[in-house]
Design an enzyme around this catalytic site. Structure first.
Site, PDB file in Angstrom:
ATOM      1  N   LYS A 134      -5.112   8.865  23.231  1.00 33.50           N
ATOM      2  CA  LYS A 134      -4.438  10.080  22.769  1.00 33.50           C
ATOM      3  C   LYS A 134      -4.083  10.987  23.947  1.00 33.50           C
ATOM      4  O   LYS A 134      -3.035  11.638  23.960  1.00 33.50           O
ATOM      5  CB  LYS A 134      -5.329  10.831  21.782  1.00 33.50           C
ATOM      6  CG  LYS A 134      -5.454  10.166  20.416  1.00 33.50           C
ATOM      7  CD  LYS A 134      -4.141  10.232  19.660  1.00 33.50           C
ATOM      8  CE  LYS A 134      -4.292   9.791  18.218  1.00 33.50           C
ATOM      9  NZ  LYS A 134      -3.023   9.897  17.459  1.00 33.50           N
TER      10      LYS A 134
ATOM     11  N   LYS B 162       0.827  -1.202   0.000  1.00 32.75           N
ATOM     12  CA  LYS B 162       0.000   0.000   0.000  1.00 32.75           C
ATOM     13  C   LYS B 162       0.866   1.258   0.000  1.00 32.75           C
ATOM     14  O   LYS B 162       0.516   2.269  -0.618  1.00 32.75           O
ATOM     15  CB  LYS B 162      -0.924  -0.007   1.218  1.00 32.75           C
ATOM     16  CG  LYS B 162      -1.998  -1.084   1.163  1.00 32.75           C
ATOM     17  CD  LYS B 162      -2.895  -1.038   2.388  1.00 32.75           C
ATOM     18  CE  LYS B 162      -3.974  -2.106   2.320  1.00 32.75           C
ATOM     19  NZ  LYS B 162      -4.849  -2.092   3.524  1.00 32.75           N
TER      20      LYS B 162
ATOM     21  N   TYR C  58     -10.319   5.741  22.293  1.00 30.97           N
ATOM     22  CA  TYR C  58      -9.508   6.535  21.363  1.00 30.97           C
ATOM     23  C   TYR C  58      -9.030   7.831  22.021  1.00 30.97           C
ATOM     24  O   TYR C  58      -7.840   8.131  22.045  1.00 30.97           O
ATOM     25  CB  TYR C  58     -10.297   6.856  20.090  1.00 30.97           C
ATOM     26  CG  TYR C  58      -9.536   7.773  19.156  1.00 30.97           C
ATOM     27  CD1 TYR C  58      -8.478   7.292  18.392  1.00 30.97           C
ATOM     28  CD2 TYR C  58      -9.869   9.130  19.033  1.00 30.97           C
ATOM     29  CE1 TYR C  58      -7.763   8.126  17.549  1.00 30.97           C
ATOM     30  CE2 TYR C  58      -9.159   9.965  18.197  1.00 30.97           C
ATOM     31  CZ  TYR C  58      -8.108   9.466  17.456  1.00 30.97           C
ATOM     32  OH  TYR C  58      -7.392  10.293  16.622  1.00 30.97           O
TER      33      TYR C  58
END
Length: 344
Positions: free
Chosen positions: A217, A76, A213
């Site tokens: 962070k 990719k 999430y």
């Protein structure tokens, strides 16, 4: 200019007050047209798609000489690199494998940087994960969001700092920009009182799909607060950047059904484009100077950290997280690395 740590914590609610201000009433700022990155070398993690790819493209548009696309899938990465090479044939564009779910991959990547690059000016750590289902990394046993967004990102930060210090030109500090999230302000961090702290994230019964999430962070902000106290801005300028709410990324790719439909509609109404979002990266890593060292950048400006970090409890948790994280990284000589960073 006031430092993030010296700014008063935000008191307005994130939703809807700050969100509306950020998304609808903030004018994007792009670097001056005279910006020239000739002879410079940069790397961007997670740069085969979305914000990382657009960031790579913008760096190249300012005549960057050499770009390292750091991605988990070389296939990719090569597709992205091939397209960029057609647009910027004068630049050297390479694909290096980096699997942020693996400590061994992170260490191998950093070792390769140290061995093969004669120069490194800019590192932008963009790779992240927003998985809403509980799963653990087969390599480490840690919950995957924690592993990618926090543990491996902090490990890479520690390993890359001395490389930036050694390999940036004399008089021009290296630049390390770490992507965070404005959602960190909303993090519940429900397991903050667990002792020890890090293993609590690996428990399925404590997993919160709606908070993991932003909390993962937020952990990065707690760690970078302390790490940047050990680094001179004359050697490496380290900052955190929040790109805002962005459409055109694959961060929430595992979300399906009605939730995905609602999210996509919300993005259509309120999200920034990847071009605007990536410009915050360039601003943090290229435009901002030493005044941004140890700061959080939101809406192209220095902003305060999350309110919790200014509290007495926040300081205690920050120190405990720091100690646990360094213990987690006992397979590297953190004392020597941090000592080197402190050396004038």
């Amino acid at each position: 200019m006031t430092h993030s740590k010296e700014l008063p914590p935000l008191t307005s609610p994130f939703f809807p007050n700050l969100f509306i201000k950020n998304q609808f009433f903030t004018k994007p700022r792009f670097p001056p047209h005279s910006t020239n990155l000739s002879d410079q070398v940069a790397l961007v993690t997670g740069s085969n798609t979305g914000l990382g790819l657009e960031c790579a493209r913008q760096l190249l548009s300012y005549k960057l000489s050499r770009l390292i696309i750091a991605v988990r899938s070389s296939a990719k990465g090569e597709i992205a690199a091939s397209n960029l090479r057609k647009q910027y044939p004068k630049s050297i564009i390479e694909v290096w494998v980096l699997d942020m779910s693996s400590y061994d991959s992170v260490r191998a990547f950093a070792a390769r940087l140290d061995k093969e690059l004669p120069r490194l000016d800019v590192a932008i750590l963009n790779a992240g994960m927003g998985r809403s289902a509980f799963s653990t990394s087969p390599d480490t046993g840690h919950e995957e969001n924690l592993q990618v967004n926090y543990l491996s990102t902090m490990l890479l930060s520690i390993l890359i700092l001395p490389i930036l210090k050694k390999k940036s030109p004399v008089g021009l500090p290296g630049r390390l920009t770490i992507v965070t999230s404005m959602l960190s302000i909303t993090a519940k961090f429900a397991n903050k009182s667990e002792v020890p702290l890090l293993p609590a994230f690996d428990r399925a019964d404590l997993f919160d799909p709606y908070d993991i999430y932003q909390t993962s962070k937020f952990l990065g902000q707690l760690f970078i607060w302390k790490l940047t106290d050990m680094v001179s801005a004359d050697d490496v300028v380290v900052n955190l950047v929040e790109p805002g709410f962005i459409k055109g990324t694959e961060l929430q790719r595992d979300i399906s059904g009605i939730t995905r439909i609602i999210l996509n509609l919300f993005k259509t109404i309120s999200a920034r484009s990847v071009k605007v979002g990536a410009s915050t990266y360039i601003d943090a890593a290229i435009v901002k100077g030493k005044e941004s060292h140890g700061c959080v950048l939101t809406n192209w400006d220095i902003a305060p950290y999350a309110p919790f970090q200014y509290t007495a409890e926040g300081k205690i948790i920050m120190n405990r997280l720091w100690e646990e994280t360094l213990k987690e990284f006992n397979f590297i000589d953190t004392n020597s690395i941090l000592g080197f960073l402190k050396t004038a």
